[in-house]
Scaffold this motif. Sequence first.
Motif, mmCIF file in Angstrom:
data_model
loop_
_atom_site.group_PDB
_atom_site.id
_atom_site.type_symbol
_atom_site.label_atom_id
_atom_site.label_comp_id
_atom_site.label_asym_id
_atom_site.label_seq_id
_atom_site.Cartn_x
_atom_site.Cartn_y
_atom_site.Cartn_z
ATOM 1 N N GLY A 72 -8.666 38.954 -8.162
ATOM 2 C CA GLY A 72 -7.737 39.483 -9.153
ATOM 3 C C GLY A 72 -6.299 39.096 -8.874
ATOM 4 N N ALA A 73 -5.687 38.369 -9.814
ATOM 5 C CA ALA A 73 -4.292 37.939 -9.675
ATOM 6 C C ALA A 73 -3.877 37.218 -10.945
ATOM 7 N N ILE A 74 -2.570 36.983 -11.091
ATOM 8 C CA ILE A 74 -2.091 36.032 -12.086
ATOM 9 C C ILE A 74 -2.382 34.641 -11.542
ATOM 10 N N VAL A 75 -3.028 33.790 -12.344
ATOM 11 C CA VAL A 75 -3.493 32.503 -11.818
ATOM 12 C C VAL A 75 -2.648 31.343 -12.343
ATOM 13 N N ASP A 76 -1.358 31.484 -12.236
ATOM 14 C CA ASP A 76 -0.427 30.427 -12.626
ATOM 15 C C ASP A 76 0.910 30.710 -11.963
ATOM 16 N N GLU A 77 1.762 29.706 -11.948
ATOM 17 C CA GLU A 77 3.120 29.920 -11.484
ATOM 18 C C GLU A 77 3.896 30.728 -12.511
ATOM 19 N N LYS A 78 4.647 31.705 -12.029
ATOM 20 C CA LYS A 78 5.494 32.576 -12.848
ATOM 21 C C LYS A 78 6.754 32.879 -12.036
ATOM 22 N N PRO A 79 7.766 33.455 -12.666
ATOM 23 C CA PRO A 79 8.895 33.945 -11.872
ATOM 24 C C PRO A 79 8.406 34.921 -10.793
ATOM 25 N N PHE A 80 9.085 34.932 -9.669
ATOM 26 C CA PHE A 80 8.651 35.746 -8.532
ATOM 27 C C PHE A 80 8.425 37.200 -8.929
ATOM 28 N N GLU A 81 9.321 37.727 -9.760
ATOM 29 C CA GLU A 81 9.239 39.144 -10.123
ATOM 30 C C GLU A 81 7.935 39.468 -10.852
ATOM 31 N N ASP A 261 9.280 23.114 -11.799
ATOM 32 C CA ASP A 261 10.331 23.940 -11.218
ATOM 33 C C ASP A 261 9.751 25.301 -10.853
ATOM 34 N N LEU A 262 10.309 25.943 -9.841
ATOM 35 C CA LEU A 262 9.851 27.272 -9.453
ATOM 36 C C LEU A 262 9.927 28.220 -10.648
ATOM 37 N N GLY A 263 8.854 28.977 -10.845
ATOM 38 C CA GLY A 263 8.802 29.925 -11.946
ATOM 39 C C GLY A 263 8.242 29.361 -13.229
ATOM 40 N N GLU A 264 8.077 28.027 -13.303
ATOM 41 C CA GLU A 264 7.561 27.383 -14.510
ATOM 42 C C GLU A 264 6.061 27.140 -14.382
ATOM 43 N N SER A 265 5.327 27.265 -15.477
ATOM 44 C CA SER A 265 3.873 27.149 -15.458
ATOM 45 C C SER A 265 3.400 25.807 -14.911
ATOM 46 N N GLY A 266 2.446 25.879 -13.997
ATOM 47 C CA GLY A 266 1.789 24.665 -13.526
ATOM 48 C C GLY A 266 0.535 24.373 -14.319
ATOM 49 N N VAL A 267 -0.039 25.411 -14.906
ATOM 50 C CA VAL A 267 -1.286 25.273 -15.655
ATOM 51 C C VAL A 267 -1.050 24.620 -17.013
ATOM 52 N N ALA A 268 0.144 24.763 -17.561
ATOM 53 C CA ALA A 268 0.431 24.332 -18.937
ATOM 54 C C ALA A 268 0.057 22.879 -19.198
ATOM 55 N N SER A 269 0.209 22.032 -18.179
ATOM 56 C CA SER A 269 -0.056 20.601 -18.373
ATOM 57 C C SER A 269 -1.441 20.179 -17.890
ATOM 58 N N MET A 270 -2.280 21.142 -17.514
ATOM 59 C CA MET A 270 -3.547 20.789 -16.856
ATOM 60 C C MET A 270 -4.741 20.706 -17.798
ATOM 61 N N ASN A 271 -4.599 21.128 -19.039
ATOM 62 C CA ASN A 271 -5.680 20.997 -20.020
ATOM 63 C C ASN A 271 -6.991 21.601 -19.511
ATOM 64 N N ILE A 272 -6.905 22.815 -18.975
ATOM 65 C CA ILE A 272 -8.089 23.482 -18.443
ATOM 66 C C ILE A 272 -8.946 24.016 -19.584
ATOM 67 N N VAL A 273 -10.216 23.683 -19.546
ATOM 68 C CA VAL A 273 -11.162 24.153 -20.565
ATOM 69 C C VAL A 273 -11.632 25.557 -20.194
ATOM 70 N N ASN A 274 -11.489 26.483 -21.114
ATOM 71 C CA ASN A 274 -11.930 27.864 -20.853
ATOM 72 C C ASN A 274 -13.415 27.998 -21.183
ATOM 73 N N ASP A 275 -14.246 27.601 -20.216
ATOM 74 C CA ASP A 275 -15.687 27.687 -20.396
ATOM 75 C C ASP A 275 -16.243 28.915 -19.672
ATOM 76 N N LYS A 276 -15.553 30.014 -19.848
ATOM 77 C CA LYS A 276 -15.941 31.277 -19.234
ATOM 78 C C LYS A 276 -17.384 31.627 -19.592
ATOM 79 N N LYS A 277 -18.101 32.119 -18.606
ATOM 80 C CA LYS A 277 -19.499 32.492 -18.828
ATOM 81 C C LYS A 277 -19.584 33.805 -19.603
ATOM 82 N N THR A 278 -20.461 33.842 -20.581
ATOM 83 C CA THR A 278 -20.710 35.086 -21.322
ATOM 84 C C THR A 278 -22.118 35.554 -21.014
ATOM 85 N N THR A 279 -22.269 36.863 -20.808
ATOM 86 C CA THR A 279 -23.571 37.383 -20.410
ATOM 87 C C THR A 279 -24.550 37.320 -21.576
#
Length: 279
Positions: A72-81, A261-279
Amino acid sequence: MMKKLVLTGAAGRLGSYLREPLSKMCQELVSTDIVDDIGKLYEGESYAKADVAVYDQIAPLLEGADMVVHFGAIVDEKPFEELLGPNFVGSYNVWEAAYQHGLQRVVYASSIHAVGMHKKSDFIGIDAPHKPDTFYGLAKCFSEDLASMYWDKRGLEAVCLRILSCAQVNNTRALGSWLSYDDLIQLVTRAIDTPSVGFSVVYGVSNNDRAPVDNAKASFLGYRPKDNAEQFAEKILAEAPPVDLKDPGQMHHGGPFAAVDLGESGVASMNIVNDKKTT
């Protein structure tokens, strides 16, 4: 079979693939996240809405548990706060609650971003010094050091899984960094069923020909990945743009996270496919 496991981040993409195998390893699986509902539950699984950043919400869920699998966490770069509560305080809350309730072990979703500013040409092992690429990576360093301290001072075991990229292979970096979902499940299973681990670090990466990290010193965990991203190489390389040797994202382990840059999204440019498993 263990009596009780707790999974944080159960509503996330990786958590969705872990719920079913974890439910088969214990009599009771408590899945938790900040969403209201995660849908159909597996046999032996229950769901509790809780914020890891709030100790009084997460701590009671660990009572009577053998281990906690902390994703459990935020899974991207964000501002420290923004990361401070979920990614820093949340880790402290999980470790402290695990200690207070007498758990044996914390299995933690760390990340390559704890060492993301090492050059990709450096074949780094699990003993590579911390070199975070973002505030997100800094949180992983904090949590790994927290895990080390709780083992040294309080005897609470931990396995920190430095996951590289657990997502569909659609870029050249992933030819080395890919962790398949099947290998993720094996990795977490070995982190749970290895009898004694103390404080351990292991890279979460599949058996890729181009893997840029070395798990030799974690071999005692018995993690032997089976999948290989080379099956995607011909197509990926044919479509890839030329390499920019001046781009930190292409030259460092952290990929895009090393370039933002620090605080800026790293995921935004990664084109991650959301293939989350559904039960």
